[in-house]
Design an enzyme around this catalytic site. Sequence first.
Site, PDB file in Angstrom:
ATOM      1  N   LYS A  82      91.846  37.889  85.200  1.00  0.00           N
ATOM      2  CA  LYS A  82      91.102  38.935  85.909  1.00  0.00           C
ATOM      3  C   LYS A  82      89.826  38.280  86.444  1.00  0.00           C
ATOM      4  O   LYS A  82      89.198  37.479  85.729  1.00  0.00           O
ATOM      5  CB  LYS A  82      90.772  40.041  84.910  1.00  0.00           C
ATOM      6  CG  LYS A  82      90.079  41.253  85.462  1.00  0.00           C
ATOM      7  CD  LYS A  82      89.862  42.278  84.342  1.00  0.00           C
ATOM      8  CE  LYS A  82      89.346  43.604  84.846  1.00  0.00           C
ATOM      9  NZ  LYS A  82      89.262  44.616  83.771  1.00  0.00           N
ATOM     10  N   SER A 157      91.139  48.861  85.040  1.00  0.00           N
ATOM     11  CA  SER A 157      90.641  48.027  86.100  1.00  0.00           C
ATOM     12  C   SER A 157      91.376  46.701  86.248  1.00  0.00           C
ATOM     13  O   SER A 157      91.219  46.029  87.272  1.00  0.00           O
ATOM     14  CB  SER A 157      89.158  47.725  85.865  1.00  0.00           C
ATOM     15  OG  SER A 157      88.966  47.063  84.632  1.00  0.00           O
ATOM     16  N   SER A 181      91.419  49.624  80.281  1.00  0.00           N
ATOM     17  CA  SER A 181      91.673  48.811  81.479  1.00  0.00           C
ATOM     18  C   SER A 181      92.713  47.709  81.315  1.00  0.00           C
ATOM     19  O   SER A 181      93.097  47.082  82.305  1.00  0.00           O
ATOM     20  CB  SER A 181      90.363  48.193  81.983  1.00  0.00           C
ATOM     21  OG  SER A 181      89.550  49.183  82.552  1.00  0.00           O
TER      22      SER A 181
END
Lengths: 470, 66
Positions: A82, A157, A181
């Site tokens: 990420k 996310s 997330s």
Amino acid sequence: MINGDLAELTLAQAARLIKARKLSPVELTNACLKQIERLQPTLNAFITVTADHATRQARAAAREIAKGHYRGPLHGIPVSLKDLYATKGIRTTAGSRILENYVPKRDATTTARLMQAGAVLMGKNNLHEWACGVTTDNPFFGTCQNPWQIGHIPGGSSGGSAAAVASRQCFASLGSDTGGSIRIPAHMCGIFGHKPTYGLVPRTGIFPESWSFDHSGPMTRTVEDSAIVLQAIAGHDPQDPSSIPGKVANFSRGLKLGIKGLRVGVPRRYFFTDIDAGVRTQVLTAIAALETLGAQLVEVDIPEAELAMDCTFVIAWAEAAHYHRKWVRERPGDYGPDLLDLLQASSLYLATDYLQAQQVRARVRAAFRRLFETIDILATPAGPTPATAHGTTEMILQGRPVSIMNKVAAFTAVANATGEPACSVPCGFTKGGLPVGLMLHGRAGDDATVLRAAHAYEQAHDWYQQTPPV
Amino acid sequence: MMPDNYAIKPSAVMALATWADMLMEQRRAGAMAKVLPEFRARIDRLNAVDTDTFEFDFLRPLQLDR
């Protein structure tokens, strides 16, 4: 089949072939690079693709292994991060305009541990701006698509990480989880995601959303693969004050022990009201399957769960507003409008609101500690709905409009408030063909049991072998 | 607890934003005025929880008993 057989291997299968020198890391990396080249224009799962870097790492891994220096099951395995994780010499944006050209001088601790284990970095994944949201509709780096249905969100996310793993662009990714997330995108993209016990995986070098709710964890296609990644990244880091000292458990050793006799709590209230009918059907079927596999189902009532979301909104968003306070004041135009609204509104919580939320959070944690004296695992849906269409701000549940932002994380945020480990394991599809995740939540420090239960369920089904139609 | 017709005027949001040292346009103040009652309701729900009889260690709010 995507791009031949190689991309269909699990991480563990690929690792066994590499160790036996039947598969070259270069060949495996090239297969993933081809997938990225083919799918990036459609899915936009990456902000930065590090193709040259990956090729160099893969060649180095191949040379080392040929000389007999095999480092372990991540050696030569293509992974992604990420874009919240610092990567030395590689742009790290946090999905933001403010950091769009930021190049860290150091790796995050977890980045360094993956690289030390010999993993090959394919790139940095798209995410919701600053990891503060659940759609991965990024205003600066573009919308990330769900590989199961273009036009739908991958969740967030860590949406780019989930989309990349699900579509075989890499074998694992690291996500972060403040209110869900890791587990929300895992649920929506049909992969496995694990939020470890708070403090098990260090967060040094990962941009924060909320210090007391943030967790780092693995996202993979299978539980076994996540156990391998978790083993590499877990363990004390003196640079992270939240990091737990002491020896780390072996997460792979007990995976195959099964779940006979395990007490699985099923909370009928809260987690099964106001949810999509297709999600409810799949999750209840999965819970019945746990019983068939030997678990003892126990109906439980945990009213404190309902308080967790309010605690999350106040504590996590107040902490986020504090982290962003300088930029919000000086560079408000460099935030997406939705996030700016939330950060500014969250700046208006009173200190007394924050303290009350911390007290309520302590009550929630105490209630869950008591609960886990009577059960080993809590089984619930990972989310109330499957992936929604991009641009959707409200969903209809039980005939009433409900804000997505308020509802999507309602189940996952509980384990962020308590700090306990929880995962999302694929448990089927809705009639519309969208994945559904079963959340398994365990007692603090007992990540191994969560992984064992998830593995037992996963291996009795073939959901994890399904391939998205992209 | 807040009444059902609880509302915040944009002018009040502007005052709050000034206090918090935030740049705020009138247009956005109107949008935030619609969001803040939800924030208020959240705080009211938390304040309704009895925490006076619950022992809480403010010095170690994040400690996990394992």
